[in-house]
Write an enzyme that holds these catalytic residues in place. Structure first.
Site, PDB file in Angstrom:
ATOM      1  N   GLU A 185       4.974  -5.017   6.989  1.00 33.32           N
ATOM      2  CA  GLU A 185       4.299  -3.894   7.654  1.00 33.32           C
ATOM      3  C   GLU A 185       4.824  -3.667   9.056  1.00 33.32           C
ATOM      4  O   GLU A 185       4.782  -2.543   9.573  1.00 33.32           O
ATOM      5  CB  GLU A 185       2.780  -4.143   7.715  1.00 33.32           C
ATOM      6  CG  GLU A 185       2.062  -4.044   6.373  1.00 33.32           C
ATOM      7  CD  GLU A 185       1.944  -5.379   5.644  1.00 33.32           C
ATOM      8  OE1 GLU A 185       2.752  -6.291   5.912  1.00 33.32           O
ATOM      9  OE2 GLU A 185       1.038  -5.496   4.800  1.00 33.32           O
ATOM     10  N   ALA A 232       0.867  -1.175   0.000  1.00 33.75           N
ATOM     11  CA  ALA A 232       0.000   0.000   0.000  1.00 33.75           C
ATOM     12  C   ALA A 232       0.905   1.226   0.000  1.00 33.75           C
ATOM     13  O   ALA A 232       2.061   1.158   0.449  1.00 33.75           O
ATOM     14  CB  ALA A 232      -0.887  -0.025   1.234  1.00 33.75           C
ATOM     15  N   GLY A 256       0.504  -4.944   0.968  1.00 31.94           N
ATOM     16  CA  GLY A 256      -0.732  -4.988   0.177  1.00 31.94           C
ATOM     17  C   GLY A 256      -0.534  -5.643  -1.176  1.00 31.94           C
ATOM     18  O   GLY A 256      -1.492  -6.167  -1.758  1.00 31.94           O
ATOM     19  N   GLU A 307      -0.864  -9.229  -0.541  1.00 29.89           N
ATOM     20  CA  GLU A 307      -2.273  -9.461  -0.201  1.00 29.89           C
ATOM     21  C   GLU A 307      -3.157  -9.400  -1.451  1.00 29.89           C
ATOM     22  O   GLU A 307      -4.102 -10.178  -1.587  1.00 29.89           O
ATOM     23  CB  GLU A 307      -2.707  -8.431   0.848  1.00 29.89           C
ATOM     24  CG  GLU A 307      -1.974  -8.660   2.170  1.00 29.89           C
ATOM     25  CD  GLU A 307      -2.106  -7.509   3.161  1.00 29.89           C
ATOM     26  OE1 GLU A 307      -1.928  -6.339   2.749  1.00 29.89           O
ATOM     27  OE2 GLU A 307      -2.400  -7.763   4.336  1.00 29.89           O
TER      28      GLU A 307
HETATM   29  N1  CO8 Z   1       4.616   3.129  -0.827  1.00 31.35           N
HETATM   30  C1  CO8 Z   1       5.011   4.277  -1.414  1.00 31.35           C
HETATM   31  N2  CO8 Z   1       6.114   4.384  -2.182  1.00 31.35           N
HETATM   32  C2  CO8 Z   1       6.864   3.277  -2.336  1.00 31.35           C
HETATM   33  C3  CO8 Z   1       6.527   2.055  -1.743  1.00 31.35           C
HETATM   34  C4  CO8 Z   1       5.326   1.991  -0.959  1.00 31.35           C
HETATM   35  N3  CO8 Z   1       4.903   0.857  -0.397  1.00 31.35           N
HETATM   36  N4  CO8 Z   1       7.479   1.143  -2.074  1.00 31.35           N
HETATM   37  C5  CO8 Z   1       8.364   1.775  -2.840  1.00 31.35           C
HETATM   38  N5  CO8 Z   1       8.005   3.062  -3.017  1.00 31.35           N
HETATM   39  C6  CO8 Z   1       8.692   4.106  -3.770  1.00 31.35           C
HETATM   40  C7  CO8 Z   1       9.918   4.621  -3.033  1.00 31.35           C
HETATM   41  O1  CO8 Z   1       9.545   5.576  -2.077  1.00 31.35           O
HETATM   42  C8  CO8 Z   1      10.730   5.187  -4.180  1.00 31.35           C
HETATM   43  O2  CO8 Z   1      10.197   6.424  -4.548  1.00 31.35           O
HETATM   44  P1  CO8 Z   1      11.158   7.747  -4.537  1.00 31.35           P
HETATM   45  O3  CO8 Z   1      12.183   7.432  -5.583  1.00 31.35           O
HETATM   46  O4  CO8 Z   1      10.220   8.834  -4.928  1.00 31.35           O
HETATM   47  O5  CO8 Z   1      11.724   7.852  -3.182  1.00 31.35           O
HETATM   48  C9  CO8 Z   1      10.440   4.222  -5.329  1.00 31.35           C
HETATM   49  O6  CO8 Z   1       9.213   3.553  -4.979  1.00 31.35           O
HETATM   50  C10 CO8 Z   1      11.513   3.156  -5.514  1.00 31.35           C
HETATM   51  O7  CO8 Z   1      11.695   2.513  -4.274  1.00 31.35           O
HETATM   52  P2  CO8 Z   1      13.142   2.290  -3.608  1.00 31.35           P
HETATM   53  O8  CO8 Z   1      14.068   3.385  -4.003  1.00 31.35           O
HETATM   54  O9  CO8 Z   1      12.924   2.055  -2.166  1.00 31.35           O
HETATM   55  O10 CO8 Z   1      13.569   0.949  -4.371  1.00 31.35           O
HETATM   56  P3  CO8 Z   1      14.579  -0.163  -3.845  1.00 31.35           P
HETATM   57  O11 CO8 Z   1      14.812  -1.060  -5.010  1.00 31.35           O
HETATM   58  O12 CO8 Z   1      15.756   0.440  -3.167  1.00 31.35           O
HETATM   59  O13 CO8 Z   1      13.769  -0.972  -2.707  1.00 31.35           O
HETATM   60  C11 CO8 Z   1      11.819  -2.077  -1.794  1.00 31.35           C
HETATM   61  C12 CO8 Z   1      12.624  -1.706  -3.063  1.00 31.35           C
HETATM   62  C13 CO8 Z   1      12.600  -3.069  -0.936  1.00 31.35           C
HETATM   63  C14 CO8 Z   1      10.535  -2.758  -2.277  1.00 31.35           C
HETATM   64  C15 CO8 Z   1      11.517  -0.807  -0.988  1.00 31.35           C
HETATM   65  O14 CO8 Z   1      10.971   0.170  -1.873  1.00 31.35           O
HETATM   66  C16 CO8 Z   1      10.535  -1.008   0.133  1.00 31.35           C
HETATM   67  O15 CO8 Z   1      10.907  -1.525   1.184  1.00 31.35           O
HETATM   68  N6  CO8 Z   1       9.256  -0.576  -0.044  1.00 31.35           N
HETATM   69  C17 CO8 Z   1       8.261  -0.619   0.974  1.00 31.35           C
HETATM   70  C18 CO8 Z   1       7.753  -2.024   1.201  1.00 31.35           C
HETATM   71  C19 CO8 Z   1       6.712  -2.031   2.301  1.00 31.35           C
HETATM   72  O16 CO8 Z   1       6.962  -1.717   3.423  1.00 31.35           O
HETATM   73  N7  CO8 Z   1       5.459  -2.441   1.949  1.00 31.35           N
HETATM   74  C20 CO8 Z   1       4.371  -2.466   2.862  1.00 31.35           C
HETATM   75  C21 CO8 Z   1       3.594  -1.199   2.814  1.00 31.35           C
HETATM   76  S1  CO8 Z   1       2.286  -1.095   4.018  1.00 31.35           S
HETATM   77  C22 CO8 Z   1       1.058  -2.063   3.384  1.00 31.35           C
HETATM   78  O17 CO8 Z   1       1.189  -2.605   2.326  1.00 31.35           O
HETATM   79  C23 CO8 Z   1      -0.165  -2.207   4.184  1.00 31.35           C
HETATM   80  C24 CO8 Z   1      -1.209  -3.020   3.436  1.00 31.35           C
HETATM   81  C25 CO8 Z   1      -2.534  -3.023   4.117  1.00 31.35           C
HETATM   82  C26 CO8 Z   1      -3.342  -1.796   3.820  1.00 31.35           C
HETATM   83  C27 CO8 Z   1      -4.798  -2.032   3.876  1.00 31.35           C
HETATM   84  C28 CO8 Z   1      -5.511  -1.500   5.006  1.00 31.35           C
HETATM   85  C29 CO8 Z   1      -6.877  -2.035   5.261  1.00 31.35           C
END
Ligand code: CO8
Length: 258
Positions: free
Chosen positions: A132, A65, A109, A112
């Protein structure tokens, strides 16, 4: 219909919905999930579509998400809007079969969403995770519930508590995904599976989907009764007569969804 965060193509009775927020690794925000819900409803009501594929990019199916959208929200915002509750229901109420074709990250998400599809075909580059907990929250769209049913308590606890990622090989071994293929063959494999499904009677495809899903909602005795009654009911269809006649006449069945 023109979409901004997804790309939809219909070919050979298969609707392919590609998540398309490349700059955010296909992070799922309200706009994308709203468009996905609309596209799924359209595919469900389009007579030309007999199977649906949801996919992302080679780098990410979806990295979760959208953290940027959620970060400033309050409990009241989340609760009153039932954040992503409606979108989750829209995805799981789709009646036609949905295949998730997953390459790269399927996190939070994203994992999921893949689990809300009917089955997952993974590229050997796929990485699944429920990270998360690293954000001070927990999974909210099935990561503690569907994942536990699919891979069991021990691995689901491990994934949800440590936030570690599971590669495609472990995901297949654990029962999360149905097949793993080299990344280059992912879409070919998903389309070939979807086209196979598209050849079946839509009535039996939907009945099979409903019946398997029932296994997650009820007791074994009730589930078996539900399955048997659906099986009996299919004898009211022309497609049952055609399917069995085609077998005996050693020819390919021509199903007409009747
Ligand atoms: N949300 C927003 N932006 C994201 C997300 C995300 N989940 N994941 C990546 N991005 C963005 C980064 O911010 C970055 O943008 P910017 O260049 O503008 O800073 C761009 O995508 C590229 O990402 P990275 O530079 O981080 O790329 P890497 O190759 O270094 O890393 C990863 C890739 C490992 C996937 C890393 O991006 C990461 O850890 N992302 C987050 C993963 C995460 O924590 N996911 C869980 C999110 S919470 C969730 O999903 C809750 C679900 C339930 C909700 C429903 C409620 C009822």
């Amino acid at each position: 219909m023109a979409y901004e965060t997804i790309i939809v193509e219909v070919e050979d009775h298969v609707a392919t919905i590609k998540l398309n927020r490349p700059d955010a690794l296909n992070a799922l925000n309200s706009h994308l999930l709203g468009e996905l819900s609309t596209a799924l409803a359209e595919a469900d009501s389009n007579d030309k579509v007999r199977c649906i594929i949801i996919t992302g990019s080679p780098k990410a199916f979806a990295a979760g998400a959208d953290i940027k959208e959620m970060s400033e929200k309050s409990y009241v915002d989340m609760y009153l809007s039932d954040f992503f509750g409606g979108e989750g229901k829209a995805i799981t109420s789709t009646r036609k079969p949905i295949i998730a074709a997953v390459a790269g990250y399927a996190l939070g998400g994203g994992c999921e969403l893949a689990m809300m599809c009917d089955f997952i075909i993974a590229a050997d580059t796929a990485k699944f995770g429920q990270p998360e907990i690293n954000l001070g929250v927990i999974a909210g769209l099935g990561g503690t519930q569907r994942l536990t049913r699919y891979i069991g308590k021990s691995k689901a606890m491990d994934m949800n508590l440590t936030g570690r990622f599971m590669d495609a090989e472990e995901a297949e071994r654990s029962g999360l995904v149905s097949r793993v293929v080299p990344a280059k063959q992912l879409m070919e494999e998903a389309k070939s599976a979807a086209e196979k499904i598209a050849e079946k009677s839509m009535i039996s495809a939907i009945a099979a989907k409903e019946s398997v899903n029932r296994a997650y909602e009820t007791t074994l005795a009730e589930g078996l009764l539900y399955e048997r009654r659906l099986f009996h009911s299919l004898f009211a269809t022309e497609d049952q007569k055609e399917g069995m006649a085609a077998f005996m006449e050693k020819r390919t069945a021509q199903f007409r969804d009747r």
